[in-house]
Design an enzyme around this catalytic site. Sequence first.
Site, PDB file in Angstrom:
ATOM      1  N   CYS A  45      30.969 -17.881  25.899  1.00 52.44           N
ATOM      2  CA  CYS A  45      29.414 -18.380  25.427  1.00 52.44           C
ATOM      3  C   CYS A  45      28.400 -17.195  25.369  1.00 52.44           C
ATOM      4  O   CYS A  45      27.391 -17.347  24.678  1.00 52.44           O
ATOM      5  CB  CYS A  45      28.888 -19.090  26.967  1.00 52.44           C
ATOM      6  SG  CYS A  45      29.932 -20.736  27.012  1.00 52.44           S
ATOM      7  N   THR A  46      28.606 -16.083  25.949  1.00 49.36           N
ATOM      8  CA  THR A  46      27.900 -14.772  25.953  1.00 49.36           C
ATOM      9  C   THR A  46      27.667 -14.466  24.385  1.00 49.36           C
ATOM     10  O   THR A  46      26.761 -14.263  24.077  1.00 49.36           O
ATOM     11  CB  THR A  46      28.494 -13.681  26.876  1.00 49.36           C
ATOM     12  OG1 THR A  46      28.329 -14.284  28.112  1.00 49.36           O
ATOM     13  CG2 THR A  46      27.394 -12.527  26.809  1.00 49.36           C
TER      14      THR A  46
END
Length: 219
Positions: A45-46
Site C-alpha cells: 500500500c505504501t
Amino acid sequence: MSLRINDIAPDFTAETTQGTISFHDWIGDGWAILFSHPKNFTPVCTTELGTMAGLEGEFKKRNVKIIGISVDPVASHDKWQADIKTATGQTVHYPLIGDKDLKVAKLYDMLPAGAGETSEGRTPADNATVRSVYVIGPDKKIKLVLTYPMTTGRNFDEILRAVDSMQLTAKHQVATPANWKQGEDVIITAAVSNEDAIKRFGAFETILPYLRKTKQPSA
C-alpha cells in the site's frame, strides 16, 4: 449490500487528512477515484499511495479527483505520509480518509456488518478485502470496480487507461477493444447504423457484422 456498476456510490461524511468531507459534495461535477487499503504502514500500500501521488497530475487533466481510504485513524495517516515520501519520493497531496470505525469499509461492502466497530487490534489480514478501487462518474454512479489481493500491487496506469476509455465512450457511441490505448481505433456500438456511422465517423472497417472499427473520435 453488494455494489455493482451503475449503482449510486454510497455517500458518507468522514474525517480526512484535509478535514471533514461529504463525499458527493467533494466529488462535485467531475469524476472521482476512491481506492482503499486494509492498514497503514503496509509495504504494498505504501508503494501504491506514492504511485497515485505521482499520477495525480494526469488524473487532474481528466477532471478526476483521487482520494484514498485506510482502516486506521487520520492521525496515523499523517505519520504514514512521511514513509510514503521516503519509499517513493512522492508527496501525497490528495486526501486520505480515516476509517477507524469501519463505517465506510462496511458501506462499500468491503467488510461485513459483523466486522466490529473499531480498527483497533485488527491486522491487515483481518481487513484483506479492503483492497478495492472505485471509479465514480459525475452522476455519482460507480463506473468501474477492481479488487486486488494484498500481495499484488495495483496497476494505476491501467486505471488511467480505463478512465480514458470511459470518458471517451460516455461522449461518443463507441466502445474500446482489448488493450486499447489513447489514440487507437475504437469500436462503433450496435446502436449506430452504418449510415449514421458514416455521418458520425466518416470511413469505418467492418471486421464482422457486429464488429466495426473506426478512428478514435476527437473531443
